[in-house]
Design a protein around this motif. Structure first.
Motif, PDB file in Angstrom:
ATOM      1  N   ASP A  86       0.798  -1.219   0.000  1.00 19.38           N
ATOM      2  CA  ASP A  86       0.000   0.000   0.000  1.00 19.38           C
ATOM      3  C   ASP A  86       0.833   1.273   0.000  1.00 19.38           C
ATOM      4  O   ASP A  86       0.439   2.275  -0.598  1.00 19.38           O
ATOM      5  CB  ASP A  86      -0.934   0.005   1.209  1.00 19.38           C
ATOM      6  CG  ASP A  86      -1.941  -1.134   1.157  1.00 19.38           C
ATOM      7  OD1 ASP A  86      -2.180  -1.664   0.059  1.00 19.38           O
ATOM      8  OD2 ASP A  86      -2.485  -1.494   2.215  1.00 19.38           O
ATOM      9  N   ILE A  87       1.971   1.242   0.699  1.00 20.38           N
ATOM     10  CA  ILE A  87       2.777   2.462   0.786  1.00 20.38           C
ATOM     11  C   ILE A  87       3.818   2.537  -0.308  1.00 20.38           C
ATOM     12  O   ILE A  87       4.324   3.620  -0.631  1.00 20.38           O
ATOM     13  CB  ILE A  87       3.448   2.573   2.174  1.00 20.38           C
ATOM     14  CG1 ILE A  87       4.464   1.455   2.396  1.00 20.38           C
ATOM     15  CG2 ILE A  87       2.395   2.583   3.266  1.00 20.38           C
ATOM     16  CD1 ILE A  87       5.231   1.538   3.704  1.00 20.38           C
ATOM     17  N   ASP A 103       3.319   6.655  -8.047  1.00 19.49           N
ATOM     18  CA  ASP A 103       3.238   7.095  -6.654  1.00 19.49           C
ATOM     19  C   ASP A 103       1.837   7.630  -6.412  1.00 19.49           C
ATOM     20  O   ASP A 103       1.540   8.793  -6.699  1.00 19.49           O
ATOM     21  CB  ASP A 103       4.291   8.172  -6.386  1.00 19.49           C
ATOM     22  CG  ASP A 103       4.245   8.698  -4.959  1.00 19.49           C
ATOM     23  OD1 ASP A 103       3.657   8.018  -4.100  1.00 19.49           O
ATOM     24  OD2 ASP A 103       4.788   9.798  -4.708  1.00 19.49           O
ATOM     25  N   PHE A 106      -0.947   8.545  -0.597  1.00 19.33           N
ATOM     26  CA  PHE A 106      -1.253   7.663   0.523  1.00 19.33           C
ATOM     27  C   PHE A 106      -1.632   8.508   1.726  1.00 19.33           C
ATOM     28  O   PHE A 106      -0.885   9.401   2.123  1.00 19.33           O
ATOM     29  CB  PHE A 106      -0.056   6.771   0.867  1.00 19.33           C
ATOM     30  CG  PHE A 106      -0.314   5.848   2.028  1.00 19.33           C
ATOM     31  CD1 PHE A 106      -1.139   4.743   1.876  1.00 19.33           C
ATOM     32  CD2 PHE A 106       0.229   6.113   3.276  1.00 19.33           C
ATOM     33  CE1 PHE A 106      -1.407   3.908   2.949  1.00 19.33           C
ATOM     34  CE2 PHE A 106      -0.027   5.285   4.355  1.00 19.33           C
ATOM     35  CZ  PHE A 106      -0.853   4.176   4.195  1.00 19.33           C
ATOM     36  N   TRP A 117       1.145   8.629   8.579  1.00 18.69           N
ATOM     37  CA  TRP A 117       1.641   8.430   7.223  1.00 18.69           C
ATOM     38  C   TRP A 117       2.650   9.503   6.786  1.00 18.69           C
ATOM     39  O   TRP A 117       2.942   9.635   5.605  1.00 18.69           O
ATOM     40  CB  TRP A 117       0.486   8.341   6.232  1.00 18.69           C
ATOM     41  CG  TRP A 117      -0.445   9.531   6.190  1.00 18.69           C
ATOM     42  CD1 TRP A 117      -0.351  10.618   5.377  1.00 18.69           C
ATOM     43  CD2 TRP A 117      -1.634   9.724   6.986  1.00 18.69           C
ATOM     44  NE1 TRP A 117      -1.388  11.487   5.613  1.00 18.69           N
ATOM     45  CE2 TRP A 117      -2.200  10.954   6.590  1.00 18.69           C
ATOM     46  CE3 TRP A 117      -2.267   8.983   7.967  1.00 18.69           C
ATOM     47  CZ2 TRP A 117      -3.366  11.447   7.167  1.00 18.69           C
ATOM     48  CZ3 TRP A 117      -3.434   9.475   8.538  1.00 18.69           C
ATOM     49  CH2 TRP A 117      -3.977  10.696   8.128  1.00 18.69           C
ATOM     50  N   ASP A 120       5.415   7.149   5.554  1.00 13.07           N
ATOM     51  CA  ASP A 120       4.943   6.163   4.584  1.00 13.07           C
ATOM     52  C   ASP A 120       4.512   6.803   3.274  1.00 13.07           C
ATOM     53  O   ASP A 120       4.597   6.181   2.214  1.00 13.07           O
ATOM     54  CB  ASP A 120       3.779   5.362   5.174  1.00 13.07           C
ATOM     55  CG  ASP A 120       4.245   4.306   6.165  1.00 13.07           C
ATOM     56  OD1 ASP A 120       5.476   4.145   6.325  1.00 13.07           O
ATOM     57  OD2 ASP A 120       3.390   3.639   6.788  1.00 13.07           O
ATOM     58  N   SER A 121       4.037   8.042   3.329  1.00  6.53           N
ATOM     59  CA  SER A 121       3.621   8.715   2.099  1.00  6.53           C
ATOM     60  C   SER A 121       4.789   9.014   1.173  1.00  6.53           C
ATOM     61  O   SER A 121       4.584   9.364   0.010  1.00  6.53           O
ATOM     62  CB  SER A 121       2.888  10.024   2.445  1.00  6.53           C
ATOM     63  OG  SER A 121       3.761  10.930   3.116  1.00  6.53           O
ATOM     64  N   GLU A 143      -4.169   2.663  -3.007  1.00  3.39           N
ATOM     65  CA  GLU A 143      -3.147   1.772  -2.482  1.00  3.39           C
ATOM     66  C   GLU A 143      -3.023   0.552  -3.395  1.00  3.39           C
ATOM     67  O   GLU A 143      -3.979   0.188  -4.088  1.00  3.39           O
ATOM     68  CB  GLU A 143      -3.480   1.301  -1.062  1.00  3.39           C
ATOM     69  CG  GLU A 143      -3.640   2.408  -0.049  1.00  3.39           C
ATOM     70  CD  GLU A 143      -5.085   2.827   0.135  1.00  3.39           C
ATOM     71  OE1 GLU A 143      -5.330   4.051   0.328  1.00  3.39           O
ATOM     72  OE2 GLU A 143      -5.974   1.952   0.080  1.00  3.39           O
TER      73      GLU A 143
END
Length: 339
Positions: A86-87, A103, A106, A117, A120-121, A143
């Motif tokens: 997902d990330i 990309d 997220f 996030w 993670d983003s 995601e």
């Protein structure tokens, strides 16, 4: 230049994963230790078939190396959580030896109150840089677990993810499809109305498709089948099978639907409905890493996957700890296609 997302069964260069660190998903040291052991089991299973690179947070390298062993590559980057599907980026190819990384935006699976996030983003960019490929940006909150492609123009989506208010308020179905098609090279989207019941719990994704249905090859889709009427997913899985059987793919083929019986267990120790699913498997070079649950249906599911993928080795890995944290084996892996 047109890019497309290859199907998961196409050859991989490697698999990317992220290492569990202290965060709200793993509420105490015992849960974190269990998650690390589970993630490591998946990484080692995948490594039998292809290279694996695991991204770990600062100060997490020693424990990652201890549990992963010497054959898994490690890189350090800031992380919030550990769900690389997902990330991480969605890799796409141009058919002429070029590779790029989509990309998506997220935002913690719809800006859920427990999620973080900030780091993670940015992981999709970091992985793209590590892979040495350009980034294709998108304004769509999405995601990797929320899409599944057949490599020939068809993509599976769910209403409660791409059209959910926490992700893309104001987007129409047509706008979502246009962006998905532009980034993945697809031409037809098949929408399911929602995900499994358990996926709307505390750490759920609010309806990811990769726990519900997945292409096994062009024209063939596997779908979760809850056979026990006591579970609310009984009606849901019947609906999914009906929807998919009524669909044709981008090439005009009527879909063949293979129903995979759910595990027999219905609730977890807290009394909540489980979303245990064999659909959340991972295809790697020559292998199928399959979720297992110490359940009588584990071998039944493995047999179905052996028939679907006779040229691949099916490796069951206990996924109960991963599911307790909100996902499965597919959710913690991300393929980089070979070009």
């Amino acid at each position: 230049m047109t890019f497309r997302m290859p199907p998961e069964w196409a050859p991989h260069e490697r698999t990317w994963m992220a290492w569990p660190g202290p965060n709200p998903t793993f509420t105490d040291d015992e849960e974190l230790a269990g998650a690390r052991a589970a993630w490591a089991s998946v990484a080692r299973a995948v490594r039998r078939f292809e290279p694996v690179t695991t991204v770990h947070g600062p100060g997490q390298g020693d424990i990652a190396r201890e549990l992963l062993g010497p054959d898994v590559d490690l890189v350090e980057r800031e992380l919030d959580d550990a769900w690389m599907r997902d990330i991480g980026p969605t890799f796409v190819t141009d058919g002429q030896g070029g590779l790029a990384a989509v990309d998506w935006v997220f935002n913690g699976w719809g800006a859920q109150d427990w999620a973080r996030w900030e780091h993670d983003s940015k992981i999709a960019h970091h992985v793209a840089d590590l892979a040495g490929v350009p980034v294709l940006g998108s304004t769509l909150v999405n995601e990797g677990g929320a899409i599944h492609v057949d490599g020939e123009g068809t993509v599976l989506l769910t209403d409660t993810v791409q059209l959910g208010a926490g992700r893309n308020p104001g987007w129409t179905r047509e706008q979502v499809e246009a962006e998905i098609h532009a980034k993945l090279g697809t031409t037809k989207a098949i929408w399911l109305p929602h995900g499994l019941t358990g996926d709307y719990g505390r750490y759920g994704t609010q309806g990811h498709v990769d726990i519900v249905a997945a292409f096994a090859r062009p024209g063939t889709v596997v779908v979760h089948s809850q056979r026990d009427p006591a579970h609310p997913d009984h009606a849901r899985s019947q609906l999914y099978a009906e929807i998919l059987r009524d669909q044709t793919d981008a090439e005009g083929r009527r879909l063949e639907v293979v129903e995979i019986p759910a595990p027999t267990v219905l609730k977890d120790e807290e009394g909540d409905w489980v979303d245990y699913s064999y659909i959340n498997h991972y295809l790697c070079n020559g292998g199928v890493v399959l979720c297992a649950f110490d359940d009588p249906h584990d071998e039944l599911a493995a047999g179905i996957f052996r028939r679907l993928f006779p040229e691949r080795t099916v490796t069951p890995v206990d996924a109960r700890t991963i599911f307790a944290s909100g996902g499965g084996i597919h959710c913690i892996t991300q393929q980089q296609p070979r070009i």
